[in-house]
Design a protein around this motif. Structure first.
Motif, short mmCIF file in Angstrom:
data_model
loop_
_atom_site.label_atom_id
_atom_site.label_comp_id
_atom_site.label_asym_id
_atom_site.label_seq_id
_atom_site.Cartn_x
_atom_site.Cartn_y
_atom_site.Cartn_z
N MET A 119 0.86 -1.18 0.00
CA MET A 119 0.00 0.00 0.00
C MET A 119 0.89 1.23 0.00
SD MET A 119 -3.03 -0.57 2.76
CE MET A 119 -4.25 -1.85 2.57
N TYR A 120 0.39 2.30 -0.56
CA TYR A 120 1.08 3.59 -0.52
C TYR A 120 0.48 4.42 0.61
CZ TYR A 120 3.06 2.54 -5.09
OH TYR A 120 3.75 1.97 -6.12
N PHE A 121 1.27 5.33 1.17
CA PHE A 121 0.83 6.13 2.31
C PHE A 121 -0.29 7.11 1.98
CE2 PHE A 121 4.97 4.79 3.95
CZ PHE A 121 4.60 4.37 5.20
N ASP A 122 -0.12 7.91 0.98
CA ASP A 122 -1.10 8.97 0.68
C ASP A 122 -1.81 8.69 -0.63
OD1 ASP A 122 -0.65 10.53 2.99
OD2 ASP A 122 1.21 11.28 2.10
N GLU A 123 -2.65 7.70 -0.63
CA GLU A 123 -3.36 7.28 -1.83
C GLU A 123 -4.77 7.85 -1.87
OE1 GLU A 123 -1.84 6.08 -4.54
OE2 GLU A 123 -2.33 3.98 -4.43
N HIS A 124 -5.35 7.79 -3.03
CA HIS A 124 -6.71 8.25 -3.29
C HIS A 124 -7.71 7.14 -2.94
CE1 HIS A 124 -6.66 5.59 -6.78
NE2 HIS A 124 -5.40 5.99 -6.93
N ASN A 125 -8.95 7.52 -2.70
CA ASN A 125 -10.01 6.54 -2.51
C ASN A 125 -10.43 5.98 -3.86
OD1 ASN A 125 -10.50 6.34 0.28
ND2 ASN A 125 -11.25 8.43 0.26
N PRO A 126 -11.01 4.82 -3.93
CA PRO A 126 -11.45 3.95 -2.85
C PRO A 126 -10.26 3.20 -2.22
CG PRO A 126 -11.88 2.85 -4.92
CD PRO A 126 -11.34 4.24 -5.25
N PRO A 127 -10.46 2.69 -1.00
CA PRO A 127 -9.40 1.91 -0.35
C PRO A 127 -8.96 0.74 -1.24
CG PRO A 127 -11.14 2.40 1.22
CD PRO A 127 -11.65 2.81 -0.15
N HIS A 128 -7.65 0.61 -1.41
CA HIS A 128 -7.14 -0.42 -2.30
C HIS A 128 -5.71 -0.80 -1.91
CE1 HIS A 128 -5.79 3.41 -4.00
NE2 HIS A 128 -4.72 2.72 -4.41
N PHE A 129 -5.23 -1.88 -2.53
CA PHE A 129 -3.84 -2.27 -2.38
C PHE A 129 -3.29 -2.61 -3.75
CE2 PHE A 129 -6.43 -6.05 -1.51
CZ PHE A 129 -5.87 -7.02 -2.35
N HIS A 130 -1.98 -2.66 -3.82
CA HIS A 130 -1.29 -2.94 -5.08
C HIS A 130 -0.71 -4.35 -5.02
CE1 HIS A 130 -1.19 1.32 -6.49
NE2 HIS A 130 -1.44 1.50 -5.21
N VAL A 131 -0.70 -5.01 -6.17
CA VAL A 131 -0.17 -6.37 -6.29
C VAL A 131 0.85 -6.39 -7.42
CG1 VAL A 131 -0.74 -8.79 -6.72
CG2 VAL A 131 -2.41 -7.30 -5.60
N LYS A 132 1.96 -7.07 -7.16
CA LYS A 132 2.96 -7.29 -8.20
C LYS A 132 3.27 -8.78 -8.24
CE LYS A 132 7.37 -5.88 -9.98
NZ LYS A 132 8.66 -5.32 -9.74
N TYR A 133 3.25 -9.33 -9.44
CA TYR A 133 3.60 -10.73 -9.66
C TYR A 133 4.34 -10.82 -10.99
CZ TYR A 133 3.18 -15.71 -10.56
OH TYR A 133 3.46 -17.03 -10.85
N ASN A 134 5.63 -11.10 -10.92
CA ASN A 134 6.48 -11.10 -12.12
C ASN A 134 6.27 -9.79 -12.87
OD1 ASN A 134 7.56 -13.60 -11.45
ND2 ASN A 134 6.00 -14.71 -12.59
N GLU A 135 5.88 -9.85 -14.15
CA GLU A 135 5.70 -8.62 -14.92
C GLU A 135 4.29 -8.04 -14.78
OE1 GLU A 135 4.58 -11.95 -17.78
OE2 GLU A 135 6.08 -11.66 -16.24
N TYR A 136 3.44 -8.68 -14.01
CA TYR A 136 2.05 -8.23 -13.84
C TYR A 136 1.93 -7.29 -12.64
CZ TYR A 136 1.08 -12.16 -16.90
OH TYR A 136 1.06 -13.04 -17.96
N LYS A 137 1.05 -6.30 -12.79
CA LYS A 137 0.74 -5.38 -11.71
C LYS A 137 -0.76 -5.13 -11.72
CE LYS A 137 5.11 -2.90 -11.88
NZ LYS A 137 5.76 -1.61 -12.06
N ALA A 138 -1.32 -4.94 -10.53
CA ALA A 138 -2.75 -4.64 -10.43
C ALA A 138 -3.03 -3.83 -9.18
CB ALA A 138 -3.57 -5.93 -10.43
N VAL A 139 -4.14 -3.12 -9.22
CA VAL A 139 -4.66 -2.38 -8.07
C VAL A 139 -6.00 -3.02 -7.74
CG1 VAL A 139 -5.44 -0.14 -7.24
CG2 VAL A 139 -3.52 -0.27 -8.84
#
Length: 82
Positions: free
Chosen positions: A14-34
Motif C-alpha cells: 500500500m502507498y501512504f497517501d493514496e486516493h479513494n477507494p481503499p485499495h492495495f497494489h499487487v505485483k507478480y512477475n511482470e504483472y501489476k494490479a490495483v
C-alpha cells in the motif's frame, strides 16, 4: 510504499497517501494490479487467473485488517497465504 505481505511470488503493498477507494497494489512477475479492498475488484492492471484467485482468497481472510490499515495508515506485515 510499505510491503504488507509476500507469498508464492506475489507482493502486496500500500502507498501512504493514496486516493479513494481503499485499495492495495499487487505485483507478480511482470504483472501489476490495483485491487479495491471492499469489492476485491481489480481497478487497474491485470493478474493471471490463478494469481488473482490467490490474491482474492488472501484479501478475504484479511479484509477487515486491510481496511483498518488503510484508514489508520498504521501499516504492518499481514500473514501470507499458506
Amino acid at each position: 510504499m510499505p510491503e504488507i505481505s509476500r507469498f508464492l511470488g506475489i507482493i502486496i503493498f500500500m502507498y501512504f497517501d493514496e486516493h479513494n477507494p481503499p485499495h492495495f497494489h499487487v505485483k507478480y512477475n511482470e504483472y501489476k494490479a490495483v485491487v479495491e479492498i471492499q469489492s476485491l475488484n481489480i481497478l487497474a492492471g491485470h493478474l493471471p487467473g490463478k494469481v488473482r484467485g490467490l490474491v482474492e482468497e488472501w484479501a478475504e481472510l484479511h479484509q477487515k485488517e486491510l481496511l483498518e490499515m488503510w484508514n489508520t495508515k498504521d501499516f504492518h506485515k499481514v500473514k501470507p497465504l499458506v
